[in-house]
Design a protein around this motif. Structure first.
Motif, PDB file in Angstrom:
ATOM      1  N   HIS A   1      -5.563  -5.402   6.229  1.00 43.55           N
ATOM      2  CA  HIS A   1      -5.510  -5.888   4.645  1.00 43.55           C
ATOM      3  C   HIS A   1      -5.068  -4.912   3.703  1.00 43.55           C
ATOM      4  CE1 HIS A   1      -6.763  -7.656   0.822  1.00 43.55           C
ATOM      5  NE2 HIS A   1      -6.172  -8.686   1.419  1.00 43.55           N
ATOM      6  N   ILE A   2      -5.637  -3.688   3.933  1.00 40.58           N
ATOM      7  CA  ILE A   2      -5.316  -2.488   2.968  1.00 40.58           C
ATOM      8  C   ILE A   2      -3.753  -2.134   2.877  1.00 40.58           C
ATOM      9  CG2 ILE A   2      -5.787  -0.154   2.326  1.00 40.58           C
ATOM     10  CD1 ILE A   2      -8.421  -0.681   2.996  1.00 40.58           C
ATOM     11  N   LEU A   3      -3.409  -2.068   4.354  1.00 33.08           N
ATOM     12  CA  LEU A   3      -1.924  -1.775   4.667  1.00 33.08           C
ATOM     13  C   LEU A   3      -0.948  -2.749   4.048  1.00 33.08           C
ATOM     14  CD1 LEU A   3      -0.299   0.357   6.284  1.00 33.08           C
ATOM     15  CD2 LEU A   3      -0.406  -1.207   8.327  1.00 33.08           C
ATOM     16  N   PHE A   4      -1.567  -4.013   4.074  1.00 32.91           N
ATOM     17  CA  PHE A   4      -0.574  -5.145   3.718  1.00 32.91           C
ATOM     18  C   PHE A   4      -0.575  -5.027   1.840  1.00 32.91           C
ATOM     19  CE2 PHE A   4      -0.304  -9.290   1.456  1.00 32.91           C
ATOM     20  CZ  PHE A   4       1.042  -9.716   1.983  1.00 32.91           C
ATOM     21  N   LEU A   5      -1.639  -4.625   1.348  1.00 31.36           N
ATOM     22  CA  LEU A   5      -1.450  -4.407  -0.010  1.00 31.36           C
ATOM     23  C   LEU A   5      -0.991  -2.957  -0.331  1.00 31.36           C
ATOM     24  CD1 LEU A   5      -5.560  -5.127  -1.063  1.00 31.36           C
ATOM     25  CD2 LEU A   5      -3.207  -6.516  -1.489  1.00 31.36           C
ATOM     26  N   LEU A   6      -0.816  -1.881   0.339  1.00 33.23           N
ATOM     27  CA  LEU A   6      -0.015  -0.879   0.507  1.00 33.23           C
ATOM     28  C   LEU A   6       1.566  -1.054   0.429  1.00 33.23           C
ATOM     29  CD1 LEU A   6      -2.104   1.731   2.377  1.00 33.23           C
ATOM     30  CD2 LEU A   6      -1.656   1.721  -0.159  1.00 33.23           C
ATOM     31  N   ILE A   7       1.949  -2.026   1.306  1.00 33.57           N
ATOM     32  CA  ILE A   7       3.342  -2.449   1.464  1.00 33.57           C
ATOM     33  C   ILE A   7       3.723  -3.133  -0.061  1.00 33.57           C
ATOM     34  CG2 ILE A   7       4.872  -3.983   2.652  1.00 33.57           C
ATOM     35  CD1 ILE A   7       3.397  -3.384   5.001  1.00 33.57           C
ATOM     36  N   ASP A   8       2.781  -4.017  -0.350  1.00 31.45           N
ATOM     37  CA  ASP A   8       3.012  -4.923  -1.700  1.00 31.45           C
ATOM     38  C   ASP A   8       3.157  -3.658  -2.947  1.00 31.45           C
ATOM     39  OD1 ASP A   8       2.884  -7.107  -0.373  1.00 31.45           O
ATOM     40  OD2 ASP A   8       0.662  -7.562  -1.051  1.00 31.45           O
ATOM     41  N   ALA A   9       2.433  -2.653  -2.916  1.00 31.70           N
ATOM     42  CA  ALA A   9       2.412  -1.757  -3.935  1.00 31.70           C
ATOM     43  C   ALA A   9       3.519  -1.074  -3.808  1.00 31.70           C
ATOM     44  CB  ALA A   9       1.067  -0.737  -3.970  1.00 31.70           C
ATOM     45  N   GLY A  10       3.986  -0.664  -2.532  1.00 26.71           N
ATOM     46  CA  GLY A  10       5.282  -0.131  -2.283  1.00 26.71           C
ATOM     47  C   GLY A  10       6.578  -0.831  -2.963  1.00 26.71           C
ATOM     48  N   ILE A  11       6.589  -1.992  -2.635  1.00 31.98           N
ATOM     49  CA  ILE A  11       7.603  -2.921  -3.192  1.00 31.98           C
ATOM     50  C   ILE A  11       7.732  -2.985  -4.609  1.00 31.98           C
ATOM     51  CG2 ILE A  11       8.330  -5.353  -3.361  1.00 31.98           C
ATOM     52  CD1 ILE A  11       7.114  -5.911  -0.303  1.00 31.98           C
ATOM     53  N   VAL A  12       6.491  -2.839  -5.251  1.00 28.13           N
ATOM     54  CA  VAL A  12       6.393  -3.018  -6.632  1.00 28.13           C
ATOM     55  C   VAL A  12       6.981  -1.732  -7.180  1.00 28.13           C
ATOM     56  CG1 VAL A  12       4.912  -3.310  -8.796  1.00 28.13           C
ATOM     57  CG2 VAL A  12       4.561  -4.765  -6.724  1.00 28.13           C
ATOM     58  N   MET A  13       6.666  -0.528  -6.687  1.00 28.57           N
ATOM     59  CA  MET A  13       7.092   0.703  -7.074  1.00 28.57           C
ATOM     60  C   MET A  13       8.521   0.669  -7.036  1.00 28.57           C
ATOM     61  SD  MET A  13       4.099   3.458  -6.352  1.00 28.57           S
ATOM     62  CE  MET A  13       3.798   2.735  -4.747  1.00 28.57           C
ATOM     63  N   LEU A  14       9.198   0.235  -5.841  1.00 26.55           N
ATOM     64  CA  LEU A  14      10.586   0.502  -5.679  1.00 26.55           C
ATOM     65  C   LEU A  14      11.251  -0.609  -6.679  1.00 26.55           C
ATOM     66  CD1 LEU A  14      10.733   0.389  -1.857  1.00 26.55           C
ATOM     67  CD2 LEU A  14      11.334   2.025  -3.160  1.00 26.55           C
ATOM     68  N   LEU A  15      10.658  -1.536  -6.907  1.00 24.59           N
ATOM     69  CA  LEU A  15      11.276  -2.542  -7.708  1.00 24.59           C
ATOM     70  C   LEU A  15      11.050  -1.802  -9.265  1.00 24.59           C
ATOM     71  CD1 LEU A  15      12.660  -5.119  -8.535  1.00 24.59           C
ATOM     72  CD2 LEU A  15      10.271  -5.949  -8.675  1.00 24.59           C
ATOM     73  N   THR A  16      10.126  -1.095  -9.613  1.00 24.88           N
ATOM     74  CA  THR A  16       9.928  -0.462 -10.870  1.00 24.88           C
ATOM     75  C   THR A  16      10.999   0.627 -11.010  1.00 24.88           C
ATOM     76  OG1 THR A  16       7.920  -1.107 -10.737  1.00 24.88           O
ATOM     77  CG2 THR A  16       8.397   0.793 -12.231  1.00 24.88           C
ATOM     78  N   HIS A  17      11.324   1.381  -9.988  1.00 19.45           N
ATOM     79  CA  HIS A  17      12.274   2.348  -9.999  1.00 19.45           C
ATOM     80  C   HIS A  17      13.717   1.751 -10.235  1.00 19.45           C
ATOM     81  CE1 HIS A  17       9.254   5.289  -9.556  1.00 19.45           C
ATOM     82  NE2 HIS A  17       9.027   5.191  -8.083  1.00 19.45           N
ATOM     83  N   PHE A  18      13.957   0.748  -9.388  1.00 20.87           N
ATOM     84  CA  PHE A  18      15.201   0.084  -9.598  1.00 20.87           C
ATOM     85  C   PHE A  18      15.513  -0.403 -10.985  1.00 20.87           C
ATOM     86  CE2 PHE A  18      17.538  -3.854  -9.244  1.00 20.87           C
ATOM     87  CZ  PHE A  18      18.743  -3.319  -8.530  1.00 20.87           C
ATOM     88  N   LEU A  19      14.697  -1.125 -11.521  1.00 17.20           N
ATOM     89  CA  LEU A  19      14.793  -1.750 -12.746  1.00 17.20           C
ATOM     90  C   LEU A  19      14.776  -0.437 -13.891  1.00 17.20           C
ATOM     91  CD1 LEU A  19      12.459  -4.653 -12.882  1.00 17.20           C
ATOM     92  CD2 LEU A  19      14.875  -4.728 -12.708  1.00 17.20           C
ATOM     93  N   ALA A  20      14.168   0.621 -13.529  1.00 17.14           N
ATOM     94  CA  ALA A  20      14.513   1.684 -14.400  1.00 17.14           C
ATOM     95  C   ALA A  20      15.823   2.098 -14.479  1.00 17.14           C
ATOM     96  CB  ALA A  20      13.303   2.880 -14.205  1.00 17.14           C
ATOM     97  N   VAL A  21      16.458   2.367 -13.394  1.00 18.61           N
ATOM     98  CA  VAL A  21      17.935   2.784 -13.389  1.00 18.61           C
ATOM     99  C   VAL A  21      18.716   1.824 -13.958  1.00 18.61           C
ATOM    100  CG1 VAL A  21      19.835   3.100 -11.869  1.00 18.61           C
ATOM    101  CG2 VAL A  21      17.544   4.041 -11.245  1.00 18.61           C
ATOM    102  N   ILE A  22      18.503   0.452 -13.664  1.00 18.59           N
ATOM    103  CA  ILE A  22      19.335  -0.592 -14.280  1.00 18.59           C
ATOM    104  C   ILE A  22      19.107  -0.610 -15.892  1.00 18.59           C
ATOM    105  CG2 ILE A  22      19.637  -3.049 -14.544  1.00 18.59           C
ATOM    106  CD1 ILE A  22      20.749  -1.862 -11.890  1.00 18.59           C
ATOM    107  N   ALA A  23      17.840  -0.461 -16.238  1.00 21.16           N
ATOM    108  CA  ALA A  23      17.368  -0.451 -17.918  1.00 21.16           C
ATOM    109  C   ALA A  23      18.345   0.600 -18.366  1.00 21.16           C
ATOM    110  CB  ALA A  23      15.889  -0.287 -17.912  1.00 21.16           C
ATOM    111  N   GLN A  24      18.460   2.035 -17.917  1.00 21.62           N
ATOM    112  CA  GLN A  24      19.083   3.083 -18.365  1.00 21.62           C
ATOM    113  C   GLN A  24      20.449   2.798 -18.518  1.00 21.62           C
ATOM    114  OE1 GLN A  24      18.703   6.644 -16.001  1.00 21.62           O
ATOM    115  NE2 GLN A  24      19.722   7.637 -17.533  1.00 21.62           N
TER     116      GLN A  24
END
Length: 592
Positions: free
Chosen positions: A62-85
């Motif tokens: 379950h923790i591994l599944f949550l870590l994957i979710d956290a990774g997706i959110v972080m990737l999306l955050t970085h992607f949107l940061a580039v788009i926002a710039q």
């Protein structure tokens, strides 16, 4: 509120697509930190739970599944940061270009007389400073404030579940900083507005030091160090004043932030106390502490956006002040067409004019007539009002008193565009465009299609054709030294190009202010030998100090201190033995 709406409208008009993308991306960005925070809370809770379990396989999955979710959110955050710039930088450029275009359009609407007003120059300077970036900053304030509001709403429930007083603590802690920022904005705005003319003086000195036109005198008279010292004194004065303001603001900021810090520490102590005494789990500690930190940042971001809106609202007033300027001479509601051809000509009746901020009249009680096809000359000493009268005739200024009529119709009853189409002019301070030869001449009538036949004919009429033929690329030669490959001309050669510009316009009225002042005697003779032929079917007003060239004029008006003191033909004025005869004889002696 109206200014905010107007600023957002300017941003939207400059780039609707990029504005929408910018708002959408920043809105999504504001929700991601809270999602990541909640995932971390779940991970910490699972870790705490696993400490009491023998078989940790299921909990680890379950923790591994949550870590994957956290990774997706972080990737999306970085992607949107580039788009926002990308969105932010692109939108900033579009807004800057759009606002510059608006300023240029407004500037060409304003009357020429406004440029001689220091008050107008101050308004223009402030608008130039603020227009390129203030509307975009205001949009950033709104989106940043929206992000803060979304984040605050997202964590508000958590904070209320902990204790409703935390929300009050957040707002109370942020208020000192808010008050200080609002005060700083007002002080800085007032200082900038008060120092506009001083800034313009510094910019003027910089223009002298960097400009190509003053370069010769600055070197010949060794003016460089003196001008640099004056520039440095002005900048030092501005630096000291601004530093004093910043010093006072820093003290207030430290006091406000100190108060805020004490309140925050007390709140964190409360959360830790609740956890130690078992009221919270370890994950709750992480969640609430992070939530409070996020809420604190959201409140500060929201209040900072509000203070930023206040600041940008103040400075945008300078832009809107400029955009609200209106020409003093408004277009007629029902303009009349300029007669073609002229039947009665042009008549000045008791015309007077006084410049802004001047206590004397530049011209006073002028009565003058220019019949169709007639060449009229103006002579007189420097400052006698000749050029001012010519500008009134061209409708660059409006008379303070009296009337100027064309075939019995006052000039104000014509649209400027229609009237200007019938006027060709060359002033003493003509412009040397850093364009090709052909473009320089075509500038005389850009409403007509660009054709080399018309351009070459105008060049022959002005005597510029021979000079153009000797240039490396002929009519396609770039003139001036601002850009690579440009060819510089002498003053007389530039004047021939400018004269061709005046001749290109198929106008019924031609106004020439010292049209051969930079030409040598041979070139001047060539121009005036063709002048009578060129002016066939045209009315002409000729201003010159070279009296020998105006004997061809049908009528001569002599001006002195803004008034016409003599008028008549050359022979009549010489027989009169007055001012004209004295001026002519004085010049003649210099050639004996």
């Amino acid at each position: 509120m109206l200014k905010i709406k107007r600023a957002v409208s300017l941003v939207w008009d400059s780039a609707p697509g990029w504005t929408a993308a910018h708002v959408v991306v920043t809105t999504i960005q504001s929700t991601l930190p809270f999602a990541l925070l909640y995932i971390i809370k779940l991970i910490v809770d699972d870790i705490a739970l696993s400490l009491n379990l023998v078989d940790k396989t299921q909990i680890f999955s379950h923790i591994l599944f949550l870590l994957i979710d956290a990774g997706i959110v972080m990737l999306l955050t970085h992607f949107l940061a580039v788009i926002a710039q990308i969105c932010s930088e692109t939108l900033s450029q579009r807004v800057t270009d759009y606002m510059q275009t608006i300023l240029y359009k407004k500037a060409i609407e304003i009357d020429l007389e406004a440029y001689e007003s220091p008050h107008y120059q101050d308004i223009l300077e402030r608008a130039k400073w603020e227009a390129p970036h203030r509307p975009k900053r205001m949009l950033d304030n709104l989106t940043s404030g929206g992000q803060g509001a979304v984040t605050l709403i997202a964590v508000l429930g958590l904070l209320i579940s902990l204790h409703w007083g935390l929300v009050c603590v957040l707002i109370f802690a942020a208020m000192p900083t808010m008050v200080v920022r609002l005060r700083q904005s007002k002080v800085m705005y007032n200082w900038h507005r008060h120092q506009t003319e001083v800034e313009r003086k510094a910019n003027y000195l910089g223009h002298l030091l960097l400009g190509s036109q003053p370069a010769k005198e600055i070197r010949l008279f060794n003016l460089g160090n003196m001008l640099i010292e004056r520039f440095a004194r002005i900048r030092q004065q501005l630096f000291r004043e601004k530093l004093a303001i910043l010093h006072r603001q820093a003290i207030f900021q430290l006091i406000a932030q100190g108060c805020t810090g004490m309140v925050m520490l007390a709140t964190y102590g409360f959360i830790v106390h609740q956890t130690i005494y078992g009221r919270f789990q370890l994950g709750d500690l992480v969640l609430y502490s992070q939530a409070f930190q996020r809420a604190q940042g959201a409140v500060q971001s929201l209040l900072a956006s509000l203070s930023g809106l206040h600041e940008n609202n103040l400075f945008l007033a300078d832009v809107f002040e400029f955009l609200s300027l209106q020409p003093t001479t408004l277009a007629p509601a029902h303009p009349k067409l300029v007669p073609r051809p002229l039947q009665q000509g042009i008549v000045f009746r008791d015309v007077s004019f006084q410049y802004q901020n001047s206590t004397r009249k530049a011209i006073d009680g002028i009565n003058l007539t220019i019949a169709p096809g007639e060449i009229v000359a103006l002579v007189g000493e420097n400052g006698s009002g000749k050029t001012t009268l010519a500008k009134l005739l061209c409708r660059l200024y409006e008379a303070t008193a009296g009337t100027i009529t064309l075939d019995g119709i006052e000039l104000q009853h014509f649209s400027r565009t229609d009237f200007y189409s019938q006027v060709g002019a060359l002033f003493q301070d003509f412009t040397c465009y850093q364009f090709t030869v052909a473009d320089n001449i075509w500038m005389g009538n850009v409403e007509q299609p660009f054709t080399y036949e018309r351009i070459e004919r105008a060049a022959r009429q002005s005597g510029a054709a021979a000079t153009i033929q000797r240039l490396p690329q002929g009519y396609e030669t770039l003139l001036g030294k601002w850009f690579k490959g440009g060819e510089e001309l002498s003053g007389g050669q530039w004047q021939k190009i400018a004269l061709a510009r005046a001749f290109l316009r198929d106008a019924q009225l031609v106004v020439l202010d010292e049209p051969t002042s930079a030409m040598d005697a041979h070139a001047e003779e060539e121009v005036f030998m063709r002048f009578r032929e060129l002016m066939r079917d045209r009315s002409a007003l000729l201003i010159t100090h070279r009296l020998a060239t105006i004997k061809m004029a049908d009528r001569i008006y002599v001006m002195h201190r803004g008034e016409i003191v003599e008028s008549g033909t050359h022979d009549r004025l010489m027989a009169l033995g007055g001012t004209y005869a004295h001026l002519f004889e004085t010049q003649a002696k210099n050639y004996q």
